[in-house]
Design a protein around this motif. Structure first.
Motif, PDB file in Angstrom:
ATOM      1  N   CYS A  35      19.291   4.746 -60.875  1.00  0.00           N
ATOM      2  CA  CYS A  35      20.013   5.642 -59.968  1.00  0.00           C
ATOM      3  C   CYS A  35      20.871   4.848 -58.987  1.00  0.00           C
ATOM      4  O   CYS A  35      21.974   5.257 -58.650  1.00  0.00           O
ATOM      5  N   CYS A  83      20.782  13.814 -60.608  1.00  0.00           N
ATOM      6  CA  CYS A  83      20.185  15.061 -60.105  1.00  0.00           C
ATOM      7  C   CYS A  83      19.879  14.999 -58.610  1.00  0.00           C
ATOM      8  O   CYS A  83      19.483  15.986 -58.026  1.00  0.00           O
ATOM      9  N   GLY A  84      20.022  13.768 -58.027  1.00  0.00           N
ATOM     10  CA  GLY A  84      19.768  13.674 -56.586  1.00  0.00           C
ATOM     11  C   GLY A  84      18.396  13.119 -56.243  1.00  0.00           C
ATOM     12  O   GLY A  84      18.075  12.914 -55.077  1.00  0.00           O
ATOM     13  N   CYS A  85      17.581  12.844 -57.230  1.00  0.00           N
ATOM     14  CA  CYS A  85      16.206  12.386 -56.969  1.00  0.00           C
ATOM     15  C   CYS A  85      16.198  10.914 -56.539  1.00  0.00           C
ATOM     16  O   CYS A  85      15.307  10.491 -55.794  1.00  0.00           O
ATOM     17  N   LEU A  86      17.137  10.168 -56.997  1.00  0.00           N
ATOM     18  CA  LEU A  86      17.226   8.717 -56.709  1.00  0.00           C
ATOM     19  C   LEU A  86      15.906   8.011 -56.990  1.00  0.00           C
ATOM     20  O   LEU A  86      15.531   7.052 -56.318  1.00  0.00           O
ATOM     21  N   CYS A 112      19.582   7.712 -65.517  1.00  0.00           N
ATOM     22  CA  CYS A 112      19.873   8.561 -64.364  1.00  0.00           C
ATOM     23  C   CYS A 112      20.679   9.768 -64.830  1.00  0.00           C
ATOM     24  O   CYS A 112      21.618   9.630 -65.613  1.00  0.00           O
ATOM     25  N   ILE A 113      20.291  10.950 -64.353  1.00  0.00           N
ATOM     26  CA  ILE A 113      21.032  12.153 -64.760  1.00  0.00           C
ATOM     27  C   ILE A 113      21.845  12.717 -63.597  1.00  0.00           C
ATOM     28  O   ILE A 113      22.437  13.778 -63.703  1.00  0.00           O
TER      29      ILE A 113
HETATM   30  S1  FES Z   1      17.762  10.556 -62.137  1.00  0.00           S
HETATM   31 FE1  FES Z   1      17.969  11.772 -60.410  1.00  0.00          FE
HETATM   32  S2  FES Z   1      19.509  10.838 -59.279  1.00  0.00           S
HETATM   33 FE2  FES Z   1      19.197   9.505 -60.902  1.00  0.00          FE
END
Ligand code: FES
Length: 160
Positions: free
Chosen positions: A123, A115-118, A112-113
């Protein structure tokens, strides 16, 4: 007497197009001598400056920053190893930053980076309900924010 190279020979040796060499010269990053017919001739040590310019740009330095660094080299003689060492000292911090960035990038490819994508299974552990959005825009763990610890009692971690 230092060997002089034509712009074509210097371009071939450095892998930099003649147009870019002229551009660097126009920006004061490198210098040349002129023949009677006003052709440019470069001293061989210029090749090191060009290598420096190319790689400095690769790690994100602007031409202005590079010009600032190169301006610290002597112009009345060929820079010595000691002269270049002085440059590298101020540069080391920038290189370390870049290494950290690249290591974070590498680590984030499978994790997880923030970025909000969940969208990754990780994530929900590292960024439940996109909690890190409170810290600001962008991939928070890639830009250097600490990653919450997923082990009870263990402190938060920084990638790389
Ligand atoms: S990779 Fe996007 S929120 Fe986790």
């Amino acid at each position: 007497m230092t060997e002089l190279l034509t712009i074509g020979a210097l371009s071939e040796r450095t892998g930099v197009a003649p147009s870019a060499l002229r551009y660097y010269e126009d920006r004061g990053l490198i210098t040349s001598e002129r023949t009677g017919a006003s052709h440019r001739r470069y001293s061989r040590p210029v090749a090191r400056r060009i290598a420096f310019i190319v790689f400095a740009q690769r790690i994100g330095l602007s031409l202005e920053e590079i010009a600032g660094e190169l301006a610290r080299l002597p112009t009345d003689r060929v820079p010595s190893r000691r002269d270049w060492a002085r440059l590298s000292r101020s540069w080391s911090a920038r290189i370390d930053e870049r290494i950290d960035e690249l290591e974070r990038l590498k680590a984030g490819l499978t994790d997880c980076i923030g970025c909000g994508c969940l969208s990754l299974d990780r994530c929900s552990l590292a960024n439940p309900k996109d909690r890190v959005a409170r810290r600001g825009a962008g991939p928070r763990f890639w830009v250097g924010d600490s990653r919450p610890s997923t082990t009870p009692g263990k402190p938060a971690t920084h990638d790389a």
